[in-house]
Design an enzyme around this catalytic site. Structure first.
Site, PDB file in Angstrom:
ATOM      1  N   GLU A 220      32.843  42.558  33.173  1.00  0.00           N
ATOM      2  CA  GLU A 220      32.885  42.414  34.634  1.00  0.00           C
ATOM      3  C   GLU A 220      32.940  43.823  35.186  1.00  0.00           C
ATOM      4  OE1 GLU A 220      32.542  39.766  36.360  1.00  0.00           O
ATOM      5  OE2 GLU A 220      33.037  38.095  35.049  1.00  0.00           O
ATOM      6  N   CYS A 254      35.648  45.513  43.775  1.00  0.00           N
ATOM      7  CA  CYS A 254      34.391  45.629  43.021  1.00  0.00           C
ATOM      8  C   CYS A 254      33.209  45.076  43.803  1.00  0.00           C
ATOM      9  CB  CYS A 254      34.513  44.910  41.689  1.00  0.00           C
ATOM     10  SG  CYS A 254      34.990  43.179  41.858  1.00  0.00           S
TER      11      CYS A 254
END
Ligand code: NAD
Length: 476
Positions: A220, A254
């Site tokens: 991720e 993110c």
């Protein structure tokens, strides 16, 4: 909590925990849905009981406002816990698959079995949820796990250690606090799966280490997530949503919109609405943003200096600060900042910004905007703000991204039904709900013969057998 005095201690402790976990993995694999759910509930109850302590830890780490902890960390964790509890029984059942005619008399199904011993490496920006959410899925899938929280949020890391120590025996779940040295030592162990959340640069290091063990990985990662605002968008709403997405957690998200491509004809309206949105969120009574209780800080001075350099370099090359720009190194404070006249030779258009600085670029022809997106790595998220369905489809069909959100920002992470994750440089393997459960499982294919035979195609390959094989290949 492990007390480690030397590099030898570190390796010995890791080896002994890993060995204990590997021995225990077979027992965990046999747990029922109810037993896994009981373990997941333990986490939920601990979180409910210690919400204030969790908020306090993150406030001490980087002044993350308590409300943001409740919203972006704990709500996202609780919804995943509830969703997992609700569906785990079904996920663990064997999933029947269709049978092709030629295999008549057989049945096939998938049985999701745990991978075994898994390593979860977490980043600092959402330091609690990004360590514990994958743990929920790892347990749901029947694994034992080691967590390595980020060293940049030490208060939260300590709390995670305490929580796990109170809830699980070491052979089931354990935590190793520390920096890259600890991660590196952990990565020498033959884990069955590694779930890494962090930067693309460290993602490469993790994948290289995983390759030595042929461990599977979920990465991720991050990158530059663009937002496109076209001339049909509801400008006030888009500006508000993008301002929120950019400023929450001080831009250290993110999936924060990294830069905006706005149609030239609506740029001025957009900038005005963006300024108004920032004021409404952080400048109550006309006080400066620095006084707002709702605004976090940059996590440390290294990241503060990195961001200051990005702005300085861009300005030196001709960019203009058209909103904000105030910085205070003594408290790692950066005001929400807009940069205009940004060009592609500036560092800020190459690095993931990860702070409350928004380059605003303009376009007149949509293909120009898509070229800016497509000449970069495939992003973790792509935001489209438009009221024109054709434009939305045009953009989706001509770009690639981990996820795409239309007329919103960030919130897709909270839908456990949606696969969340990147593509190539922004990562691979998807998380959330069933997708996470699958990441932590071996999709074991099982076939059983009940009646019928394939004997008619066994050697010797007589003319009849060859004809039969041809017939089967062509028609069945
Ligand atoms: P990072 O890559 O620096 O660190 C992540 C973790 O890796 C930390 O636990 C760290 O201790 C460890 N680490 C650091 N160097 C290492 C090395 N050489 N070997 C092994 N492990 C090492 O990332 P960060 O600064 O903590 O987080 C920010 C990055 O994470 C951004 O790029 C952001 O976009 C990304 N991110 C992605 C997601 C997602 O869900 N896709 C979520 C949050 C953050």
């Amino acid at each position: 909590m492990h007390t480690i005095f030397s590099a030898n201690d570190l390796h010995d402790t890791i080896r002994s925990v890993f060995t204990a976990q590997r021995q225990h993995a077979a027992q965990m694999a046999l747990t029922t849905a109810a037993q896994r759910i009981e373990r997941i509930r333990r986490i939920g109850k601990w979180v409910d009981k210690h919400e204030e302590a969790i908020q306090q830890a993150m406030y001490e780490d980087f002044r993350k406002p308590a409300a943001e902890v409740s919203l972006a960390e704990l709500m996202a964790l609780r919804s995943e816990i509830n969703y997992t509890i609700q569906h785990l029984g079904n996920w663990m059942k064997s999933h029947r698959l269709p049978t092709p005619t030629v295999l008549i008399g057989t049945k096939s199904y998938i049985r999701y079995e745990p991978k075994g011993v898994v390593l979860i490496i977490a980043p600092w920006n959402y330091p609690f949820v990004l360590a514990i959410r994958p743990l929920v899925s790892a347990i749901a899938a029947g694994n034992v796990a080691i967590i390595k929280p980020s060293e940049l949020t030490p208060n939260t890391a300590k709390l995670i250690s305490r929580m796990i120590e109170e809830l699980f025996p070491v052979e089931e779940v354990d935590v190793f606090e520390g920096d890259a040295e600890v991660s590196t030592a952990l990565l020498e162990m033959p884990f069955n799966h590694i779930f890494f959340t962090g930067s693309p640069a460290v993602g490469r290091v993790v994948m290289t280490a995983a390759a030595k063990q042929l461990a599977s990985v979920t990465l991720e990662l991050g990158g530059k997530s663009p937002a496109i605002v076209d001339e049909t968008a509801n400008i006030k709403q888009s500006a508000e949503r993008l301002a929120w997405g950019k400023c929450v957690n001080n831009g250290q998200t993110c999936i924060a919109p990294d830069y905006v491509l706005v149609h030239q004809s609506v740029k001025d309206n957009f900038l005005q609405a963006f300024r108004a949105a920032v004021s409404a969120m952080y400048r109550g009574d006309n006080k400066p943003v620095v006084d707002s209780d709702s605004y976090a800080r940059i996590v440390n001075s290294r990241h503060f200096e990195r961001l200051r350099n990005l702005v300085d370099e861009a300005v030196a090359k001709g960019a203009v600060v058209s909103m904000g720009g105030t910085m205070d190194a003594s408290q790692n404070f950066i005001e929400p900042t807009i940069l205009e006249r940004v060009t592609s030779d500036m560092l800020i258009m190459h690095e993931e910004i990860f702070g409350p600085i928004l380059p605003v670029l303009t376009y007149t022809d949509l293909d120009e905007a898509l070229a800016v997106v497509n000449e970069r790595d495939k992003p973790l998220a792509l935001y489209i703000h438009s009221r024109n369905r054709q434009t939305i489809d045009y953009i989706i069909n001509r770009t690639s991204a981990g996820d795409t959100v239309i007329n919103e920002t960030l919130i897709h992470f909270s839908n456990s039904e949606l696969p969340f994750g990147g593509v190539n440089n922004s990562g691979f393997g998807k998380s959330n709900g069933f997708f996470s459960f699958q990441e932590f499982s071996n999709h074991r294919g099982i076939m059983q013969r009940d009646f019928g035979t394939m004997k008619f195609i066994y050697p010797p390959y007589t003319d009849t057998v060859r004809k039969l094989i041809r017939f089967i290949g062509k028609y069945l």
